[in-house]
Design a protein around this motif. Sequence first.
Motif, PDB file in Angstrom:
ATOM      1  N   ASN A   4       0.844  -1.194   0.000  1.00 52.45           N
ATOM      2  CA  ASN A   4       0.000   0.000   0.000  1.00 52.45           C
ATOM      3  C   ASN A   4       0.881   1.247   0.000  1.00 52.45           C
ATOM      4  O   ASN A   4       0.580   2.235  -0.669  1.00 52.45           O
ATOM      5  N   GLY A   5       2.004   1.169   0.743  1.00 51.03           N
ATOM      6  CA  GLY A   5       2.926   2.304   0.807  1.00 51.03           C
ATOM      7  C   GLY A   5       3.451   2.675  -0.580  1.00 51.03           C
ATOM      8  O   GLY A   5       3.529   3.849  -0.938  1.00 51.03           O
ATOM      9  N   GLU A   6       3.801   1.642  -1.385  1.00 56.56           N
ATOM     10  CA  GLU A   6       4.312   1.909  -2.741  1.00 56.56           C
ATOM     11  C   GLU A   6       3.222   2.524  -3.621  1.00 56.56           C
ATOM     12  O   GLU A   6       3.491   3.405  -4.434  1.00 56.56           O
ATOM     13  N   LEU A   7       1.999   2.033  -3.442  1.00 56.89           N
ATOM     14  CA  LEU A   7       0.878   2.584  -4.212  1.00 56.89           C
ATOM     15  C   LEU A   7       0.691   4.072  -3.869  1.00 56.89           C
ATOM     16  O   LEU A   7       0.540   4.914  -4.762  1.00 56.89           O
ATOM     17  N   VAL A   8       0.744   4.399  -2.586  1.00 56.74           N
ATOM     18  CA  VAL A   8       0.563   5.797  -2.167  1.00 56.74           C
ATOM     19  C   VAL A   8       1.729   6.654  -2.674  1.00 56.74           C
ATOM     20  O   VAL A   8       1.520   7.757  -3.195  1.00 56.74           O
ATOM     21  N   ASP A   9       2.958   6.124  -2.592  1.00 60.55           N
ATOM     22  CA  ASP A   9       4.120   6.874  -3.105  1.00 60.55           C
ATOM     23  C   ASP A   9       3.915   7.207  -4.582  1.00 60.55           C
ATOM     24  O   ASP A   9       4.207   8.317  -5.033  1.00 60.55           O
ATOM     25  N   HIS A  10       3.409   6.223  -5.339  1.00 59.83           N
ATOM     26  CA  HIS A  10       3.152   6.409  -6.773  1.00 59.83           C
ATOM     27  C   HIS A  10       2.133   7.537  -6.994  1.00 59.83           C
ATOM     28  O   HIS A  10       2.308   8.394  -7.870  1.00 59.83           O
ATOM     29  N   LEU A  11       1.074   7.552  -6.179  1.00 60.99           N
ATOM     30  CA  LEU A  11       0.031   8.578  -6.345  1.00 60.99           C
ATOM     31  C   LEU A  11       0.567   9.966  -5.990  1.00 60.99           C
ATOM     32  O   LEU A  11       0.180  10.968  -6.589  1.00 60.99           O
ATOM     33  N   VAL A  12       1.490   9.999  -5.030  1.00 60.77           N
ATOM     34  CA  VAL A  12       2.104  11.280  -4.650  1.00 60.77           C
ATOM     35  C   VAL A  12       3.045  11.746  -5.771  1.00 60.77           C
ATOM     36  O   VAL A  12       3.007  12.902  -6.196  1.00 60.77           O
ATOM     37  N   GLU A  13       3.862  10.796  -6.287  1.00 62.39           N
ATOM     38  CA  GLU A  13       4.801  11.146  -7.367  1.00 62.39           C
ATOM     39  C   GLU A  13       4.071  11.632  -8.613  1.00 62.39           C
ATOM     40  O   GLU A  13       4.528  12.544  -9.294  1.00 62.39           O
ATOM     41  N   ARG A  14       2.919  11.016  -8.897  1.00 64.34           N
ATOM     42  CA  ARG A  14       2.136  11.443 -10.077  1.00 64.34           C
ATOM     43  C   ARG A  14       1.446  12.785  -9.850  1.00 64.34           C
ATOM     44  O   ARG A  14       0.861  13.355 -10.763  1.00 64.34           O
ATOM     45  N   GLY A  15       1.439  13.226  -8.598  1.00 63.59           N
ATOM     46  CA  GLY A  15       0.832  14.531  -8.290  1.00 63.59           C
ATOM     47  C   GLY A  15      -0.669  14.476  -8.079  1.00 63.59           C
ATOM     48  O   GLY A  15      -1.310  15.515  -7.957  1.00 63.59           O
ATOM     49  N   VAL A  16      -1.251  13.258  -8.041  1.00 61.28           N
ATOM     50  CA  VAL A  16      -2.707  13.199  -7.819  1.00 61.28           C
ATOM     51  C   VAL A  16      -3.049  13.334  -6.342  1.00 61.28           C
ATOM     52  O   VAL A  16      -4.109  13.840  -5.982  1.00 61.28           O
ATOM     53  N   LEU A  17      -2.135  12.882  -5.468  1.00 57.86           N
ATOM     54  CA  LEU A  17      -2.323  13.096  -4.026  1.00 57.86           C
ATOM     55  C   LEU A  17      -1.404  14.235  -3.608  1.00 57.86           C
ATOM     56  O   LEU A  17      -0.198  14.174  -3.849  1.00 57.86           O
ATOM     57  N   ARG A  18      -1.986  15.251  -2.959  1.00 59.52           N
ATOM     58  CA  ARG A  18      -1.188  16.440  -2.626  1.00 59.52           C
ATOM     59  C   ARG A  18      -1.332  16.880  -1.176  1.00 59.52           C
ATOM     60  O   ARG A  18      -0.397  17.402  -0.587  1.00 59.52           O
ATOM     61  N   THR A  19      -2.557  16.706  -0.635  1.00 65.89           N
ATOM     62  CA  THR A  19      -2.840  17.256   0.695  1.00 65.89           C
ATOM     63  C   THR A  19      -2.338  16.300   1.772  1.00 65.89           C
ATOM     64  O   THR A  19      -2.742  15.131   1.789  1.00 65.89           O
ATOM     65  N   ALA A  64      -8.266   9.283  -5.371  1.00 63.65           N
ATOM     66  CA  ALA A  64      -7.402  10.369  -4.886  1.00 63.65           C
ATOM     67  C   ALA A  64      -7.853  11.712  -5.454  1.00 63.65           C
ATOM     68  O   ALA A  64      -7.981  12.705  -4.725  1.00 63.65           O
ATOM     69  N   ILE A  65      -8.143  11.741  -6.758  1.00 62.10           N
ATOM     70  CA  ILE A  65      -8.583  12.987  -7.400  1.00 62.10           C
ATOM     71  C   ILE A  65      -9.896  13.458  -6.779  1.00 62.10           C
ATOM     72  O   ILE A  65     -10.081  14.638  -6.466  1.00 62.10           O
ATOM     73  N   MET A  66     -10.820  12.498  -6.553  1.00 67.02           N
ATOM     74  CA  MET A  66     -12.119  12.872  -5.962  1.00 67.02           C
ATOM     75  C   MET A  66     -11.945  13.444  -4.555  1.00 67.02           C
ATOM     76  O   MET A  66     -12.566  14.450  -4.207  1.00 67.02           O
ATOM     77  N   LEU A  67     -11.098  12.810  -3.751  1.00 67.30           N
ATOM     78  CA  LEU A  67     -10.927  13.292  -2.375  1.00 67.30           C
ATOM     79  C   LEU A  67     -10.179  14.628  -2.341  1.00 67.30           C
ATOM     80  O   LEU A  67     -10.458  15.475  -1.496  1.00 67.30           O
ATOM     81  N   GLU A  68      -9.250  14.837  -3.282  1.00 66.33           N
ATOM     82  CA  GLU A  68      -8.570  16.144  -3.354  1.00 66.33           C
ATOM     83  C   GLU A  68      -9.573  17.238  -3.753  1.00 66.33           C
ATOM     84  O   GLU A  68      -9.495  18.361  -3.271  1.00 66.33           O
TER      85      GLU A  68
END
Length: 199
Positions: A4-19, A64-68
Amino acid sequence: MRSNGELVDHLVERGVLRTPRIIRAFRDVDRRDFVVPETERHTYSDTSLKHLAGQTIPQPSTVAIMLEMLQPGGRCLDVGTGSGYTAALLAHLCKEVHTIERIPKLHEFARRTLADYENVELHLGDGREGVPGREFDRILVTAGGESVPDALKGQLKEGGVLVMPVEGSLVKGTRDNGDFSIVKKRWGFAFVPLRSGVG
Ligand code: SAH
C-alpha cells in the motif's frame, strides 16, 4: 507495486495526491482489506478491480482525485458503499460518515470491512435520496449519473461541497445562498452507473 505504501508513493509522485492529511488517510487505509480474493494479486495496481455483484472498486488515482476535489471534513455522505474503501478513507478525514448502498450483498460485505470504524453509519437504500432529515458538509458519489440528484443538492449544507461523476466527467458542486451550482469539471472518468431502488 507490492504494498500500500508503494501505491501511495506512486500517487504522490504522479501529483494526484497532494494534501498531507489525505495522503495520511491513504497510508492508513490498506486497499488489501477491501478487495475480493479473485483480484488479490492486483491489490496495489492503480486500476479498478472487480468486486461482488458485478460492481467495481474504483481506481486509486480516481479516488485520490475525488478526495482532493472534496477536501473531506465534518459530516460526510458517501453514496455507493461498494467495498467500503472510500467510506474508510473518509472515516479518517471526517467526524461522521454516512454511507449508502443499494445492493444488500455489498452492504453486508462492507459491514465487515467497516466494522472497526465507529464514526461510520451504514445505510441500505437508494443513495439518490441521501439520508432524509440530515445535512452534510461533504457528499461523495462514486457511481455515475446523468445529473446531480435534487435530494443530494438539498442535503448539502450552505458552503458544503459535493463531488460526483456526471456523464463521464467529475463535477464539484457547492451550495451558496441556498442555490446549488457546479464550480468545477474534470473530464475523462468511467464509473459504474447510479441505479434506482434497492436490490
Ligand atoms: N465507494 C465504492 C465504489 C463502489 S462502485 C468503493 O470504494 O468500493 C459504486 C457503488 O455504487 C456500487 O456498489 C453500486 O452498487 C452503488 N450504487 C449504484 N447506484 C446506487 C444508488 N442509487 N444508491 C446506492 N448505491 C448505489
